[in-house]
Design a protein around this motif. Structure first.
Motif, short mmCIF file in Angstrom:
data_model
loop_
_atom_site.label_atom_id
_atom_site.label_comp_id
_atom_site.label_asym_id
_atom_site.label_seq_id
_atom_site.Cartn_x
_atom_site.Cartn_y
_atom_site.Cartn_z
N SER A 1 51.76 -21.73 45.02
CA SER A 1 51.33 -21.56 46.40
C SER A 1 52.38 -20.87 47.26
CB SER A 1 51.00 -22.94 47.02
OG SER A 1 52.11 -23.81 46.94
N ASP B 1 46.69 -15.93 48.71
CA ASP B 1 45.27 -16.21 48.87
C ASP B 1 44.70 -15.22 49.87
OD1 ASP B 1 42.80 -17.17 49.80
OD2 ASP B 1 43.35 -19.26 49.50
N ARG C 1 38.22 -17.18 40.89
CA ARG C 1 39.46 -17.91 40.61
C ARG C 1 39.25 -18.96 39.51
NH1 ARG C 1 43.99 -19.86 44.89
NH2 ARG C 1 44.72 -21.73 43.84
N PRO D 1 40.59 -17.34 46.77
CA PRO D 1 40.94 -18.71 47.12
C PRO D 1 40.40 -19.72 46.11
CG PRO D 1 39.07 -18.01 48.40
CD PRO D 1 39.50 -16.82 47.60
N SER D 2 40.74 -20.97 46.31
CA SER D 2 40.34 -22.02 45.37
C SER D 2 38.84 -22.25 45.34
CB SER D 2 41.07 -23.32 45.71
OG SER D 2 40.78 -23.73 47.03
#
Length: 344
Positions: A214, A220, A175, A169-170
């Motif tokens: 996305s 994710d 990442r 994930p962000s």
């Protein structure tokens, strides 16, 4: 979210000196990177096994970014002592720390790692370039919305199977490092003119080079890298992104994907010929060293385990060169804080 603790967090017993709090804590608390998590957990286990007089450190994984927010939240019992990080601290994160009184921070490089791209051993035997990966995963490659559906859409030599990448994930340091080491380089190779944007229009640069799509092409998968491993085992056309240690632990069912013709191996990561090679860190609050029982001894335990023939390498860590290990050891011995002026 996994955590390592032999016993539950009980009544906390030692006041954190100078923190302005009356409550106390007698366990070390670590948060942060899922990549560094297995190594810190191994150190915690060895630390407890050495003495029955210490409580098991609480080690939690939630990603480097999320861990930094907790770490930089302040000084005292409510805030972690250490943050595991699969990238360097950002300048903005240090500023948050400073604002909250976390001003004396030790930066210790514990070793190296590679951001591995992997597939099932039953997969199509991918071989990719950074440009391939960028064109497949960027939200806006070359400044336009990504319409690629299959790998062949980005490179005629690749198989005509749907792009499906399972990644962090962000909030993940993996990442962040993936964006810097792979996406950014692929972007620059696709459009050399984009280099000028990095200084003239940072927002546009990040939107074109670093922002990951996305839609269903990129999934994710949270901070549980083992979950990605499990999914790859049942989907031979998918690709996963995680730290090298997870690839090494699952070598019988996963295959590392070469990038620019270089496979992710111990030797290529240690020699920095693999494009996804990166350093791993722990950040420690010097202000907590004397207040939290065993914290300095825990750091000493770490340094005893990170050598090329040490237990952490057997867990998948890539040992740092001797000069880096010596510098990290010296930081622990002298309780040296780092210079935030070097941060980006």
């Amino acid at each position: 979210m996994r955590s390592f603790t032999v016993i539950t967090v009980a009544a906390l017993a030692l006041a954190l000196t100078g923190c302005g709090e009356q409550t106390s804590r007698d366990q070390i608390k670590v948060v942060g990177s899922s990549t560094v998590y297995p190594f810190t957990t191994a150190v915690a286990e060895a630390f407890v096994n050495r003495s029955t007089q210490v409580k098991a450190p609480v080690v939690e994984q939630g990603g480097t970014g999320a861990g930094m927010k907790l770490f930089c939240g302040g000084i005292g019992v409510a805030h972690p002592d250490i943050v595991d990080a699969s990238r360097r601290m950002k300048k903005s994160e240090y500023e948050l720390c400073r604002q909250n009184g976390v001003t004396d921070i030790m930066e210790i490089q514990i070793g190296n790692d590679g951001i591995a791209l992997a597939e099932s051993t039953q997969g199509p035997k991918f071989a990719l370039t950074r440009k391939d990966i960028y064109l497949a995963l960027a939200a806006n490659p070359m400044g336009k919305p990504n319409t690629a559906k299959t790998w062949r859409d980005v490179n005629p030599s690749l198989p005509a199977i749907p792009i499906k990448v399972l990644g962090p994930p962000s909030t993940s340091g993996t990442r962040d490092a993936f964006a810097e080491l792979i996406m950014e380089k692929g972007c620059e190779e696709s459009d050399p003119a984009v280099k000028a944007l990095k200084d003239s229009d940072k927002t546009k640069f990040e939107n074109q080079c670093l922002l990951i799509r996305s839609d269903a092409a990129y999934i994710d998968s949270g901070e549980n890298d083992n979950l990605i491993v499990q999914k790859l085992s049942t989907d031979p056309n998918a690709i996963g992104i995680f730290g090298y240690s997870y690839l090494e632990e699952n070598a019988q069912r996963l295959r590392g994907i070469p990038i620019e013709g270089v496979e992710p191996t111990y030797a290529t990561i240690a020699g920095k010929t693999y494009p996804g090679a990166r350093a791993l860190y722990i950040y420690v609050k010097k202000q907590h060293l004397k207040a939290v029982p065993g914290l300095k001894e825990f750091l000493a335990q770490y340094s005893q385990m990170w050598a090329p023939d040490g237990p952490l390498v057997k867990r998948g860590l890539i040992a740092s060169p001797q000069d880096v290990r010596d510098a990290s050891q010296q930081m622990i011995d002298r309780e040296t804080t780092f210079d935030p002026a070097t941060l980006k």
